[in-house]
Enzyme design. Structure first.
Site, mmCIF file in Angstrom:
data_model
loop_
_atom_site.group_PDB
_atom_site.id
_atom_site.type_symbol
_atom_site.label_atom_id
_atom_site.label_comp_id
_atom_site.label_asym_id
_atom_site.label_seq_id
_atom_site.Cartn_x
_atom_site.Cartn_y
_atom_site.Cartn_z
ATOM 1 N N LYS A 50 0.842 -1.204 0.000
ATOM 2 C CA LYS A 50 0.000 0.000 0.000
ATOM 3 C C LYS A 50 0.874 1.250 0.000
ATOM 4 C CE LYS A 50 -3.859 -2.339 2.260
ATOM 5 N NZ LYS A 50 -4.644 -2.620 3.454
ATOM 6 N N GLN A 94 -5.286 -1.726 9.679
ATOM 7 C CA GLN A 94 -5.045 -3.010 9.023
ATOM 8 C C GLN A 94 -5.665 -4.137 9.852
ATOM 9 O OE1 GLN A 94 -3.668 -3.282 5.970
ATOM 10 N NE2 GLN A 94 -3.998 -5.489 5.997
ATOM 11 N N ASP A 120 -11.408 2.470 3.752
ATOM 12 C CA ASP A 120 -11.610 1.017 3.700
ATOM 13 C C ASP A 120 -13.094 0.647 3.702
ATOM 14 O OD1 ASP A 120 -9.486 -0.707 3.348
ATOM 15 O OD2 ASP A 120 -8.821 -0.588 5.431
HETATM 16 N N1 GUN Z 1 -7.072 -7.162 5.878
HETATM 17 C C1 GUN Z 1 -7.378 -7.894 4.792
HETATM 18 N N2 GUN Z 1 -7.898 -7.110 3.822
HETATM 19 C C2 GUN Z 1 -7.913 -5.860 4.314
HETATM 20 C C3 GUN Z 1 -8.335 -4.601 3.778
HETATM 21 O O1 GUN Z 1 -8.813 -4.478 2.648
HETATM 22 N N3 GUN Z 1 -8.184 -3.541 4.607
HETATM 23 C C4 GUN Z 1 -7.674 -3.655 5.859
HETATM 24 N N4 GUN Z 1 -7.589 -2.555 6.598
HETATM 25 N N5 GUN Z 1 -7.290 -4.789 6.385
HETATM 26 C C5 GUN Z 1 -7.401 -5.894 5.605
#
Ligand code: GUN
Length: 281
Positions: A50, A94, A120
């Site tokens: 990211k 996350q 998100d």
């Molecule tokens: N863990 C697995 N996929 C994601 C996601 O798209 N966003 C976040 N914040 N955590 C994750």
């Protein structure tokens, strides 16, 4: 075989290019704040991807890390600060959180993020808007799956989509999104009985359950489209670590019309969609 593969990279590259042009044309200054609790190796990998993409696009990114025994209040305090900081317009936590955090803690943390900065899409306001088909941030992997379906011109109208896995990260939001797009959706999870009786009826099967190579050829009908969201680490017969999906790729290949490879399928779309959200396209 090649003609059967729904590869994610070309779709992700197209989205990333759109974001880049948009940022440059409008001279957008933006930043993403990432909160990580406990340093899980897979979470660290996703965060690295990211942040790398942010850097490529001229988006600043900040990482805040907490340990597994950190009080929830410290995280809430940080989120309050970030909500008030005008230089930051995206905040993500996350997932998963470590098991020292209850579901209630997670709910409190995700809902503390301002819905306008919740790139998100896990805040209840954004989830609620998705239910009602209103403009909202949609969880990135779910939206990424839809982008893939759209890009490869897979018709959804009246099609029976079966989704395995009902998490708020993928299965649940994707089921609502595809329902709004005209599909007939059946959701399955670990409690589903006689699951094969359901999956054999699918025109499109989407799996996001995290069980390595679960889905075999006797689970599906001919000419099906499969989207495999699973990313499972296994040790193969040669003692080598490998990543496989939820679908036994080689077992089902003869029967499918299209299938996403793992790796190389949905993966890059999560990050590309996140960038789109941060840039507000
Ligand atoms: N863990 C697995 N996929 C994601 C996601 O798209 N966003 C976040 N914040 N955590 C994750």
């Amino acid at each position: 075989m090649e003609e059967k593969l729904l590869k994610g990279a070309p779709v992700a590259d197209k989205i990333t290019e759109e974001v880049k042009e948009y940022i440059q044309k409008n001279n957008i200054k933006t930043a993403l704040a990432i909160i990580l609790v406990d340093e899980r190796p897979d979470s660290l990998t996703y965060i690295r991807l990211k942040r790398k993409k942010c850097e490529e696009l001229g988006i600043r990114s900040f990482l805040f890390t907490f340990t597994r025994d950190n009080p929830v209040q410290h995280i809430l305090d940080l989120i309050d600060e970030l909500n008030d900081n005008n230089a930051v317009n995206g905040i993500i936590v996350q997932l998963p959180l470590p098991n020292t955090f209850t579901d209630e803690d997670e709910y409190k943390i995700l809902n503390r993020i301002s819905p306008e900065k919740d790139v998100d899409g896990f805040h209840e306001v954004n989830m609620g808007k998705l239910m009602l088909n209103k403009d909202a941030f949609i969880p990135c992997t779910a939206e990424g799956c839809y982008e893939l379906i759209k890009h490869y011109k897979i018709d959804l109208h009246g099609k029976h989509v079966v989704i395995i896995g009902s998490s708020k990260v993928v299965g649940l939001p994707l089921s609502i999104l595809l329902l709004h797009k005209g599909a007939t959706v059946t959701m399955c999870n670990v409690n589903t009985r006689n699951i094969k009786d359901i999956t054999v009826k699918a025109d499109i099967l989407i799996s996001a359950c995290g069980v390595a190579s679960l889905i075999k050829k006797d689970w599906i009908k001919n000419n099906i489209v499969i989207i495999d969201v699973g990313i499972n680490h296994i040790i193969d017969a040669n003692d080598k670590e490998r990543i496989v999906g939820d679908v036994d790729f080689h077992d089902v290949l003869d029967k499918v019309k299209y299938i996403t490879p793992v790796p190389g399928g949905v993966g890059p779309l999560t990050v590309a969609t996140l960038m789109k959200h941060v840039a507000r396209i």
